[in-house]
Design a protein around this motif. Structure first.
Motif, PDB file in Angstrom:
ATOM      1  N   PRO A  34      -0.869  19.616   2.727  1.00  0.00           N
ATOM      2  CA  PRO A  34      -0.352  20.265   3.946  1.00  0.00           C
ATOM      3  C   PRO A  34       0.995  20.922   3.667  1.00  0.00           C
ATOM      4  N   SER A  35       1.428  21.775   4.575  1.00  0.00           N
ATOM      5  CA  SER A  35       2.706  22.465   4.360  1.00  0.00           C
ATOM      6  C   SER A  35       3.883  21.503   4.456  1.00  0.00           C
ATOM      7  N   SER A  36       3.740  20.428   5.248  1.00  0.00           N
ATOM      8  CA  SER A  36       4.782  19.396   5.346  1.00  0.00           C
ATOM      9  C   SER A  36       4.120  18.030   5.271  1.00  0.00           C
ATOM     10  N   TRP A  37       4.596  17.176   4.375  1.00  0.00           N
ATOM     11  CA  TRP A  37       4.004  15.844   4.221  1.00  0.00           C
ATOM     12  C   TRP A  37       4.995  14.931   3.501  1.00  0.00           C
ATOM     13  N   VAL A  38       4.817  13.628   3.701  1.00  0.00           N
ATOM     14  CA  VAL A  38       5.660  12.619   3.047  1.00  0.00           C
ATOM     15  C   VAL A  38       4.762  11.493   2.556  1.00  0.00           C
ATOM     16  N   ILE A  39       4.973  11.058   1.326  1.00  0.00           N
ATOM     17  CA  ILE A  39       4.280   9.892   0.782  1.00  0.00           C
ATOM     18  C   ILE A  39       5.275   8.740   0.729  1.00  0.00           C
ATOM     19  N   TYR A  73       9.657   2.329  -0.438  1.00  0.00           N
ATOM     20  CA  TYR A  73       9.970   2.917  -1.739  1.00  0.00           C
ATOM     21  C   TYR A  73       9.006   4.070  -2.035  1.00  0.00           C
ATOM     22  N   GLY A  74       9.310   4.815  -3.099  1.00  0.00           N
ATOM     23  CA  GLY A  74       8.450   5.927  -3.478  1.00  0.00           C
ATOM     24  C   GLY A  74       8.423   7.057  -2.471  1.00  0.00           C
ATOM     25  N   LEU A  75       9.478   7.204  -1.688  1.00  0.00           N
ATOM     26  CA  LEU A  75       9.530   8.263  -0.679  1.00  0.00           C
ATOM     27  C   LEU A  75       9.637   9.635  -1.351  1.00  0.00           C
ATOM     28  N   HIS A  76       8.698  10.491  -1.025  1.00  0.00           N
ATOM     29  CA  HIS A  76       8.730  11.863  -1.532  1.00  0.00           C
ATOM     30  C   HIS A  76       8.124  12.767  -0.472  1.00  0.00           C
ATOM     31  N   GLY A  77       8.823  13.843  -0.144  1.00  0.00           N
ATOM     32  CA  GLY A  77       8.329  14.752   0.883  1.00  0.00           C
ATOM     33  C   GLY A  77       8.447  16.198   0.478  1.00  0.00           C
ATOM     34  N   GLU A  78       7.575  17.015   1.038  1.00  0.00           N
ATOM     35  CA  GLU A  78       7.615  18.450   0.792  1.00  0.00           C
ATOM     36  C   GLU A  78       7.353  19.186   2.095  1.00  0.00           C
ATOM     37  N   GLY A  79       7.978  20.349   2.247  1.00  0.00           N
ATOM     38  CA  GLY A  79       7.801  21.140   3.458  1.00  0.00           C
ATOM     39  C   GLY A  79       9.081  21.238   4.266  1.00  0.00           C
ATOM     40  N   GLU A  80       9.013  21.980   5.353  1.00  0.00           N
ATOM     41  CA  GLU A  80      10.193  22.219   6.185  1.00  0.00           C
ATOM     42  C   GLU A  80      10.314  21.251   7.353  1.00  0.00           C
ATOM     43  N   ASN A  81       9.193  20.714   7.838  1.00  0.00           N
ATOM     44  CA  ASN A  81       9.215  19.858   9.038  1.00  0.00           C
ATOM     45  C   ASN A  81       9.129  18.391   8.651  1.00  0.00           C
ATOM     46  N   LEU A  82      10.188  17.890   8.009  1.00  0.00           N
ATOM     47  CA  LEU A  82      10.161  16.519   7.494  1.00  0.00           C
ATOM     48  C   LEU A  82      10.819  15.513   8.431  1.00  0.00           C
ATOM     49  N   LEU A 140      21.856  10.462  -3.151  1.00  0.00           N
ATOM     50  CA  LEU A 140      22.613  11.384  -2.299  1.00  0.00           C
ATOM     51  C   LEU A 140      21.991  12.767  -2.256  1.00  0.00           C
ATOM     52  N   THR A 141      21.386  13.214  -3.348  1.00  0.00           N
ATOM     53  CA  THR A 141      20.808  14.555  -3.376  1.00  0.00           C
ATOM     54  C   THR A 141      19.297  14.549  -3.177  1.00  0.00           C
ATOM     55  N   ASP A 142      18.734  13.393  -2.851  1.00  0.00           N
ATOM     56  CA  ASP A 142      17.307  13.365  -2.526  1.00  0.00           C
ATOM     57  C   ASP A 142      17.104  14.179  -1.247  1.00  0.00           C
ATOM     58  N   PRO A 143      16.180  15.134  -1.251  1.00  0.00           N
ATOM     59  CA  PRO A 143      15.972  15.974  -0.063  1.00  0.00           C
ATOM     60  C   PRO A 143      15.672  15.187   1.210  1.00  0.00           C
ATOM     61  N   LEU A 144      15.119  13.977   1.079  1.00  0.00           N
ATOM     62  CA  LEU A 144      14.759  13.206   2.266  1.00  0.00           C
ATOM     63  C   LEU A 144      15.947  12.474   2.892  1.00  0.00           C
ATOM     64  N   THR A 145      17.050  12.363   2.170  1.00  0.00           N
ATOM     65  CA  THR A 145      18.206  11.634   2.686  1.00  0.00           C
ATOM     66  C   THR A 145      18.675  12.195   4.022  1.00  0.00           C
ATOM     67  N   LYS A 146      18.708  13.513   4.134  1.00  0.00           N
ATOM     68  CA  LYS A 146      19.195  14.137   5.369  1.00  0.00           C
ATOM     69  C   LYS A 146      18.190  14.042   6.511  1.00  0.00           C
ATOM     70  N   GLY A 171       0.809  -1.201   0.000  1.00  0.00           N
ATOM     71  CA  GLY A 171       0.000   0.000   0.000  1.00  0.00           C
ATOM     72  C   GLY A 171       0.843   1.253   0.000  1.00  0.00           C
ATOM     73  N   THR A 172       0.151   2.396  -0.059  1.00  0.00           N
ATOM     74  CA  THR A 172       0.789   3.704  -0.058  1.00  0.00           C
ATOM     75  C   THR A 172       0.138   4.567   1.022  1.00  0.00           C
ATOM     76  N   TRP A 173       0.956   5.302   1.753  1.00  0.00           N
ATOM     77  CA  TRP A 173       0.470   6.125   2.865  1.00  0.00           C
ATOM     78  C   TRP A 173       1.040   7.542   2.750  1.00  0.00           C
ATOM     79  N   ILE A 174       0.370   8.488   3.425  1.00  0.00           N
ATOM     80  CA  ILE A 174       0.936   9.827   3.588  1.00  0.00           C
ATOM     81  C   ILE A 174       1.025  10.122   5.075  1.00  0.00           C
ATOM     82  N   SER A 175       2.096  10.770   5.473  1.00  0.00           N
ATOM     83  CA  SER A 175       2.310  11.181   6.861  1.00  0.00           C
ATOM     84  C   SER A 175       2.306  12.706   6.902  1.00  0.00           C
ATOM     85  N   TYR A 176       1.521  13.280   7.815  1.00  0.00           N
ATOM     86  CA  TYR A 176       1.426  14.734   7.923  1.00  0.00           C
ATOM     87  C   TYR A 176       0.998  15.105   9.335  1.00  0.00           C
TER      88      TYR A 176
END
Length: 392
Positions: free
Chosen positions: A241-246, A302-311, A341-347, A214-219
């Motif tokens: 939302p302003s910050s979320w991850v799928i 897999y398929g990790l993608h996030g947007e926002g400042e509070n990740l 290495l340059t995926d924003p979620l790595t850090k 399945g696929t989920w979102i966290s916010y």
């Protein structure tokens, strides 16, 4: 010596009726030394195609000694279409998986011959590029593909691994994790994957595969929920939302199992799924316990993608959620993900002492350009990529 061996070797397609058991034995005998005093075995569950059968176009080649019929090498290949961030270019790409050569016949050109022939199969079926991944410290593999086969570095990634069943941080009460319907997940991914340097075009097929749980979102709860229901324009995600991850979860436990055993002499054994063994176990900070002496599997994020400042907190919630899910599943002992290495979620991956990491490298070659004497490979580095769970 090399020429005489190659003259006595025939490369043919794998025959399920007569080769299944022999290939399994071959791969168990592809061994490398270790000081850890344990051996890693893989249970293919009777399916030698387990790493490639999810692709409509796939092949498995074996190297056979003409005089005895002994199998001394194997390689798998598949083809898929990917998109790139460079103008949305579509690329038909072949993937090389599971190259193995019997220890007694290495450095004789058999591996190179297998690679050349699987490349020919890919070219015949319309592939423009060939692709493979290898652990950064695998010097023999790097030498074969970069020096002898003219592959170029495409991307550098990090694999993160954490055992399940360990004490974990509880998910914050301020965070909500909602499961998406498949159609919602497809819509959201298709909108967001275009920002990746490399991504699969058949994301719908991946999400619909039974191994995808399945696929989920966290916010954060105090932010409005993504309104994916009754959306007239599936491309409009302005209400996120302003910050979320799928994220999505792939259940490898249903395709193969791994097993750790104490061994004498001290050896690791390559297997059909040696790719997973090489990447996971050298960096796991976990003892060889009784629970790991029995076959077990792992969940792949897999398929990790996030947007926002509070990740940061959202990523911690994902690891806790997936670990908890793994604990509830029979024989699941590990959670894994892989990020560029340059995926924003790595850090934002949790900096827990229980999470291990290892460097991975992707290589690519333009086989059409190679045939015509040109070098027009995909331009690297591609650091923000979608890691296809079917390739891991």
């Amino acid at each position: 010596m090399v020429d005489s061996i190659l003259d006595r070797v025939s490369i043919r397609e794998f025959d399920m009726n007569r080769d299944t058991e022999v290939v399994g034995k071959l791969e168990r005998n592809c061994e490398i030394g270790t000081k850890k005093g344990v051996s890693i075995f893989s249970n293919m569950m009777g399916d030698p195609f387990s790493r490639i059968r999810f692709y409509p176009l796939h092949v498995m080649l074996v190297a056979e000694l003409l005089e005895s019929g002994e199998l001394v090498g194997v390689v798998r290949g598949c083809i898929k279409t990917v998109g790139t961030a460079t103008g949305g270019t579509l690329v038909k790409m072949g993937c090389i998986l599971g190259l193995r050569v019997s220890p007694a016949y290495r450095r004789m050109g058999i591996g190179l011959k297998l690679v050349n022939l699987v490349e020919e199969w890919m070219l015949k079926h319309g592939a423009q590029y060939t692709f493979l991944a290898t652990e950064k410290n695998n010097n023999a593999s790097m030498n074969l593909f970069t020096v002898k086969c003219n592959y170029m570095n495409l991307s550098s990634l990090i694999i993160f691994i954490q055992p399940t069943g360990l004490p974990r941080k509880n998910i914050s009460k301020d965070i909500k994790i909602d499961k998406l319907r498949i159609d919602q997940a497809i819509s959201l991914y298709k909108s967001k994957l275009r920002g990746k340097d490399l991504y699969p075009l058949d994301i719908d097929m991946i999400l619909k595969e039974k191994l995808s749980l399945g696929t989920w979102i966290s916010y954060f709860k105090d932010e409005s929920r993504m309104n994916l229901n009754n959306r007239e324009n599936n491309e409009d995600f302005s209400d996120t939302p302003s910050s979320w991850v799928i994220f999505s979860i792939w259940n490898t436990c249903k395709t193969y199992e791994l097993q750790i055993k104490k061994s004498q002499p001290l050896k690791f054994f390559h297997t059909t799924l040696c790719n997973a063994r090489e990447k996971i176990f050298p960096c796991l900070r976990m003892p060889v316990s009784d629970s790991l002496s029995r076959p077990f599997g792992f969940l792949f994020l897999y398929g990790l993608h996030g947007e926002g400042e509070n990740l940061g907190e959202l990523m911690e919630s994902i690891w806790s959620f997936t670990s908890q899910l793994g604990e509830s599943m029979k024989d699941c002992k590990v959670v894994i993900t892989e990020l560029g290495l340059t995926d924003p979620l790595t850090k934002h991956v949790p900096q827990n002492s229980s999470i291990s990491r290892i460097d991975d490298i992707w290589y690519v070659k333009n086989i059409i350009g190679h045939i015509h004497g040109k070098d027009e490979s995909l331009k690297g580095p591609a650091g923000n990529v979608f890691v296809d769970p079917r390739d891991f």
